[in-house]
Design a protein around this motif. Structure first.
Motif, PDB file in Angstrom:
ATOM      1  N   ILE A  10       9.539  10.153   5.687  1.00  0.00           N
ATOM      2  CA  ILE A  10      10.084  11.123   4.743  1.00  0.00           C
ATOM      3  C   ILE A  10      10.930  12.123   5.521  1.00  0.00           C
ATOM      4  O   ILE A  10      10.498  12.641   6.549  1.00  0.00           O
ATOM      5  CB  ILE A  10       8.944  11.865   4.013  1.00  0.00           C
ATOM      6  CG1 ILE A  10       8.025  10.891   3.282  1.00  0.00           C
ATOM      7  CG2 ILE A  10       9.489  12.935   3.078  1.00  0.00           C
ATOM      8  CD1 ILE A  10       8.654  10.177   2.121  1.00  0.00           C
ATOM      9  N   VAL A  19       4.276   9.325   6.562  1.00  0.00           N
ATOM     10  CA  VAL A  19       3.154   9.473   5.643  1.00  0.00           C
ATOM     11  C   VAL A  19       2.705   8.107   5.165  1.00  0.00           C
ATOM     12  O   VAL A  19       3.494   7.164   5.096  1.00  0.00           O
ATOM     13  CB  VAL A  19       3.514  10.370   4.433  1.00  0.00           C
ATOM     14  CG1 VAL A  19       3.776  11.796   4.861  1.00  0.00           C
ATOM     15  CG2 VAL A  19       4.710   9.829   3.676  1.00  0.00           C
ATOM     16  N   VAL A  21       1.154   6.364   1.962  1.00  0.00           N
ATOM     17  CA  VAL A  21       1.020   6.660   0.532  1.00  0.00           C
ATOM     18  C   VAL A  21       0.611   5.405  -0.228  1.00  0.00           C
ATOM     19  O   VAL A  21       0.923   4.286   0.189  1.00  0.00           O
ATOM     20  CB  VAL A  21       2.339   7.215  -0.047  1.00  0.00           C
ATOM     21  CG1 VAL A  21       2.758   8.477   0.669  1.00  0.00           C
ATOM     22  CG2 VAL A  21       3.452   6.204   0.018  1.00  0.00           C
ATOM     23  N   LYS A  25       2.823   4.901  -5.569  1.00  0.00           N
ATOM     24  CA  LYS A  25       3.328   6.275  -5.599  1.00  0.00           C
ATOM     25  C   LYS A  25       4.497   6.512  -4.631  1.00  0.00           C
ATOM     26  O   LYS A  25       4.950   7.640  -4.467  1.00  0.00           O
ATOM     27  CB  LYS A  25       2.213   7.259  -5.295  1.00  0.00           C
ATOM     28  CG  LYS A  25       1.170   7.316  -6.383  1.00  0.00           C
ATOM     29  CD  LYS A  25       0.245   8.473  -6.202  1.00  0.00           C
ATOM     30  CE  LYS A  25      -0.700   8.553  -7.385  1.00  0.00           C
ATOM     31  NZ  LYS A  25      -1.487   9.761  -7.343  1.00  0.00           N
ATOM     32  N   GLU A  26       4.988   5.454  -4.021  1.00  0.00           N
ATOM     33  CA  GLU A  26       6.091   5.574  -3.055  1.00  0.00           C
ATOM     34  C   GLU A  26       7.270   6.354  -3.623  1.00  0.00           C
ATOM     35  O   GLU A  26       7.790   7.260  -2.995  1.00  0.00           O
ATOM     36  CB  GLU A  26       6.578   4.179  -2.649  1.00  0.00           C
ATOM     37  CG  GLU A  26       6.160   3.770  -1.292  1.00  0.00           C
ATOM     38  CD  GLU A  26       6.762   2.425  -0.925  1.00  0.00           C
ATOM     39  OE1 GLU A  26       7.999   2.284  -0.929  1.00  0.00           O
ATOM     40  OE2 GLU A  26       5.976   1.520  -0.597  1.00  0.00           O
ATOM     41  N   TYR A  29       6.837  10.136  -3.886  1.00  0.00           N
ATOM     42  CA  TYR A  29       6.927  10.812  -2.595  1.00  0.00           C
ATOM     43  C   TYR A  29       8.382  10.965  -2.152  1.00  0.00           C
ATOM     44  O   TYR A  29       8.779  12.005  -1.633  1.00  0.00           O
ATOM     45  CB  TYR A  29       6.124  10.054  -1.531  1.00  0.00           C
ATOM     46  CG  TYR A  29       4.642  10.353  -1.570  1.00  0.00           C
ATOM     47  CD1 TYR A  29       4.050  11.143  -0.596  1.00  0.00           C
ATOM     48  CD2 TYR A  29       3.835   9.852  -2.580  1.00  0.00           C
ATOM     49  CE1 TYR A  29       2.691  11.421  -0.614  1.00  0.00           C
ATOM     50  CE2 TYR A  29       2.480  10.131  -2.620  1.00  0.00           C
ATOM     51  CZ  TYR A  29       1.913  10.910  -1.634  1.00  0.00           C
ATOM     52  OH  TYR A  29       0.581  11.192  -1.667  1.00  0.00           O
TER      53      TYR A  29
END
Length: 92
Positions: A10, A19, A21, A25-26, A29
């Protein structure tokens, strides 16, 4: 069974973070990082990329975080108020 996670790099405010994840939910983010970058850029345009008065990077980041937190709290309160209103409507 453990949830499947993906490793993401990120980019926020000129920094890169790794991160892990949940796969589903990628996109959230990535959108969050883009949103934060836009807020930081807006404050940089308003307070740093102009002749005067200049703000420090710390002040810019704090203003952006405060702006994001304010929006988050307003949204949460609105959702809570709607939930209470729905309960009242369903009672009568």
């Amino acid at each position: 069974m453990a949830k499947e996670t993906n490793r993401l790099n990120i980019h926020v405010g000129g920094c890169e973070f790794e991160v892990h994840v949940p796969k589903e939910k990628e996109q959230i983010y990535l959108m969050a990082a883009e949103y934060v970058d836009k807020k930081i850029d807006a404050y940089m345009d308003a307070f740093v990329r102009i002749p005067l008065p200049q703000k420090s990077m710390q002040e810019v980041l704090l203003m952006a975080m405060y702006d994001i937190a304010l929006g988050s709290i307003e949204t949460r309160q609105s959702l809570e108020n709607n939930s209470i209103l729905d309960k009242i409507k369903n009672t009568y």
